[in-house]
Scaffold this active site. Sequence first.
Site, PDB file in Angstrom:
ATOM      1  N   LYS A 137       6.323   0.550  -2.536  1.00  0.00           N
ATOM      2  CA  LYS A 137       7.506   0.795  -1.532  1.00  0.00           C
ATOM      3  C   LYS A 137       7.032   2.178  -0.959  1.00  0.00           C
ATOM      4  O   LYS A 137       8.065   2.787  -0.327  1.00  0.00           O
ATOM      5  CB  LYS A 137       8.708   0.327  -1.738  1.00  0.00           C
ATOM      6  CG  LYS A 137       8.984  -1.075  -2.176  1.00  0.00           C
ATOM      7  CD  LYS A 137       8.101  -2.041  -1.552  1.00  0.00           C
ATOM      8  CE  LYS A 137       8.231  -2.228  -0.158  1.00  0.00           C
ATOM      9  NZ  LYS A 137       7.166  -3.192   0.145  1.00  0.00           N
TER      10      LYS A 137
ATOM     11  N   GLY B 239       4.630   3.672   0.715  1.00  0.00           N
ATOM     12  CA  GLY B 239       3.714   3.685   1.767  1.00  0.00           C
ATOM     13  C   GLY B 239       2.180   3.293   1.558  1.00  0.00           C
ATOM     14  O   GLY B 239       1.258   3.935   2.253  1.00  0.00           O
TER      15      GLY B 239
ATOM     16  N   LYS C  22      -6.460  -0.334  -4.834  1.00  0.00           N
ATOM     17  CA  LYS C  22      -4.994   0.149  -4.864  1.00  0.00           C
ATOM     18  C   LYS C  22      -4.289  -0.248  -6.310  1.00  0.00           C
ATOM     19  O   LYS C  22      -4.749  -1.199  -6.948  1.00  0.00           O
ATOM     20  CB  LYS C  22      -4.286  -0.785  -3.757  1.00  0.00           C
ATOM     21  CG  LYS C  22      -2.805  -0.872  -3.914  1.00  0.00           C
ATOM     22  CD  LYS C  22      -2.235  -2.042  -2.990  1.00  0.00           C
ATOM     23  CE  LYS C  22      -1.077  -2.444  -3.372  1.00  0.00           C
ATOM     24  NZ  LYS C  22      -0.401  -3.479  -2.488  1.00  0.00           N
ATOM     25  N   THR C  23      -3.582   0.696  -6.945  1.00  0.00           N
ATOM     26  CA  THR C  23      -2.716   0.247  -7.856  1.00  0.00           C
ATOM     27  C   THR C  23      -1.395   0.996  -7.793  1.00  0.00           C
ATOM     28  O   THR C  23      -1.106   1.981  -7.228  1.00  0.00           O
ATOM     29  CB  THR C  23      -3.329   0.964  -9.145  1.00  0.00           C
ATOM     30  OG1 THR C  23      -2.720   0.514 -10.191  1.00  0.00           O
ATOM     31  CG2 THR C  23      -3.549   2.505  -9.129  1.00  0.00           C
ATOM     32  N   HIS C  24      -0.553   0.136  -8.652  1.00  0.00           N
ATOM     33  CA  HIS C  24       0.918   0.699  -8.719  1.00  0.00           C
ATOM     34  C   HIS C  24       1.053   1.089 -10.237  1.00  0.00           C
ATOM     35  O   HIS C  24       2.088   1.672 -10.543  1.00  0.00           O
ATOM     36  CB  HIS C  24       2.070  -0.237  -8.498  1.00  0.00           C
ATOM     37  CG  HIS C  24       2.129  -0.723  -6.781  1.00  0.00           C
ATOM     38  ND1 HIS C  24       2.102   0.264  -6.005  1.00  0.00           N
ATOM     39  CD2 HIS C  24       2.205  -1.877  -6.298  1.00  0.00           C
ATOM     40  CE1 HIS C  24       2.082  -0.477  -4.845  1.00  0.00           C
ATOM     41  NE2 HIS C  24       2.108  -1.826  -5.065  1.00  0.00           N
TER      42      HIS C  24
ATOM     43  N   SER D 127      14.119   0.685  -0.096  1.00  0.00           N
ATOM     44  CA  SER D 127      12.966  -0.306   0.388  1.00  0.00           C
ATOM     45  C   SER D 127      12.616  -1.343  -0.448  1.00  0.00           C
ATOM     46  O   SER D 127      12.482  -2.483  -0.336  1.00  0.00           O
ATOM     47  CB  SER D 127      11.591   0.488   0.694  1.00  0.00           C
ATOM     48  OG  SER D 127      10.578  -0.426   1.348  1.00  0.00           O
TER      49      SER D 127
ATOM     50  N   TYR E 165       5.072  10.486   1.658  1.00  0.00           N
ATOM     51  CA  TYR E 165       5.434   9.678   2.949  1.00  0.00           C
ATOM     52  C   TYR E 165       6.069  10.460   3.951  1.00  0.00           C
ATOM     53  O   TYR E 165       5.745  10.306   5.029  1.00  0.00           O
ATOM     54  CB  TYR E 165       6.342   8.293   2.482  1.00  0.00           C
ATOM     55  CG  TYR E 165       6.678   7.533   3.425  1.00  0.00           C
ATOM     56  CD1 TYR E 165       6.088   6.105   3.564  1.00  0.00           C
ATOM     57  CD2 TYR E 165       7.914   7.680   4.317  1.00  0.00           C
ATOM     58  CE1 TYR E 165       6.832   5.404   4.450  1.00  0.00           C
ATOM     59  CE2 TYR E 165       8.311   6.784   5.354  1.00  0.00           C
ATOM     60  CZ  TYR E 165       7.527   5.503   5.232  1.00  0.00           C
ATOM     61  OH  TYR E 165       8.288   4.618   6.297  1.00  0.00           O
TER      62      TYR E 165
ATOM     63  N   THR F 226      -2.228   3.186  13.209  1.00  0.00           N
ATOM     64  CA  THR F 226      -1.726   3.221  12.041  1.00  0.00           C
ATOM     65  C   THR F 226      -0.033   3.552  12.291  1.00  0.00           C
ATOM     66  O   THR F 226       0.666   3.808  11.301  1.00  0.00           O
ATOM     67  CB  THR F 226      -2.194   4.030  11.013  1.00  0.00           C
ATOM     68  OG1 THR F 226      -2.232   5.351  11.344  1.00  0.00           O
ATOM     69  CG2 THR F 226      -3.601   3.646  10.681  1.00  0.00           C
TER      70      THR F 226
ATOM     71  N   ARG G  45       9.395  -3.234   7.590  1.00  0.00           N
ATOM     72  CA  ARG G  45      10.727  -3.576   7.664  1.00  0.00           C
ATOM     73  C   ARG G  45      11.453  -2.204   8.683  1.00  0.00           C
ATOM     74  O   ARG G  45      11.582  -2.882   9.888  1.00  0.00           O
ATOM     75  CB  ARG G  45      11.496  -3.191   6.331  1.00  0.00           C
ATOM     76  CG  ARG G  45      13.040  -3.834   6.276  1.00  0.00           C
ATOM     77  CD  ARG G  45      13.500  -3.584   5.086  1.00  0.00           C
ATOM     78  NE  ARG G  45      13.489  -2.050   4.529  1.00  0.00           N
ATOM     79  CZ  ARG G  45      14.452  -1.309   4.750  1.00  0.00           C
ATOM     80  NH1 ARG G  45      15.436  -1.699   5.564  1.00  0.00           N
ATOM     81  NH2 ARG G  45      14.333   0.034   4.336  1.00  0.00           N
ATOM     82  N   LYS G  46      11.332  -1.141   8.628  1.00  0.00           N
ATOM     83  CA  LYS G  46      11.980  -0.114   9.467  1.00  0.00           C
ATOM     84  C   LYS G  46      10.856   0.984   9.390  1.00  0.00           C
ATOM     85  O   LYS G  46      10.766   1.539  10.538  1.00  0.00           O
ATOM     86  CB  LYS G  46      13.187   0.407   9.011  1.00  0.00           C
ATOM     87  CG  LYS G  46      14.346  -0.449   8.964  1.00  0.00           C
ATOM     88  CD  LYS G  46      15.666   0.376   8.964  1.00  0.00           C
ATOM     89  CE  LYS G  46      16.918  -0.505   9.229  1.00  0.00           C
ATOM     90  NZ  LYS G  46      18.169   0.121   8.989  1.00  0.00           N
TER      91      LYS G  46
END
Length: 288
Positions: free
Chosen positions: A42, A44, A99-101, A131, A186, A220, A250-251
């Site tokens: 969450k 970005g 991509k990884t978290h 988020s 972000y 983007t 979402r926002k």
Amino acid sequence: IMRSKLMMVDGLPMSDIVAVHWQDIRNFQAKPGDVLIATYPKSGTTWTQEMVELIRHNGDVEKCQRAPVFERIPCLELMRCMPPDLETVNAMPSPRYIKTHLPFNLVPSSFWEHNCKVIYVARNGRDTATSYYHFDRMAIMHPDPGTWDQYLQRFMSGNVGWGSWYDHVKGYWEGKDKCDMLYLFYEDIKQDPITEIRRIMKFLGKKLPDATVEKIAHCTSFNQMKNNDMANYSTFPKEIIDQSEQKFMRKGQVGDWKNIFTVRQNELFEEDYRKKMDHTTLKFKVSI
Ligand code: A3P
């Protein structure tokens, strides 16, 4: 709906749909030239993925958006849960973007052996918690978040998917000088996307005309991505994220936490934050 549970793997609470494939994830074989986009959930990620994709394809939207973003830049942890699977990713032409978290200390060692570039994006903890709460309401891969108050407690204790936000942002911050890493925020991208796009370009050794950079910033922007099925996760497997009630996009704002934190919750968060973030030089903007 059958919600997944969190399981502990290497000290990290992780969705059981991921945890059952943990060895495959840890043993992932990076190749020279691979670029890792790393974030706490969450923060970005999707936004950065789309910027990076457009940079690599010289702003060519048609070429870039031929498939949903999560297929073009696969998630390391989800390669055993959805396409593109591990075998497909292994066969992808170099340089691959992945991509990884995963927290810094659990990134598969093959990425470091090949000195792979890492683009890390951090988002302030209050907005990330906000988020993530909304996300976990639709993320079937995670337990039901319960009330916001219950969720905030879990977030602060690190008992959420991919573990502690505090350890994550600090881990990469401390690791950034040990490898080839660009550490982004972000809040900075939100405030001045053109400057941050240029920083990513420089990091990747890419030169593009001003008009192309402006086009990338436009494509983007939150509204463009929200209305773009190749970027907005609308085609993501419903068994993992169910968007029937609310949307992934979402926002997209800085400071939305003010709409959900009570004064008391903010005080408790602040007190706890000071303890956890006391010994780091890492600083966040919590509103613009
Ligand atoms: P909110 O829930 O605050 O709206 P991730 O991709 O890491 O899962 O992060 C998702 C968050 O980034 C969501 O935050 C989402 O709306 C926001 N986001 C996605 N695309 C964005 C964009 N182009 N600009 C700003 N925020 C964006």
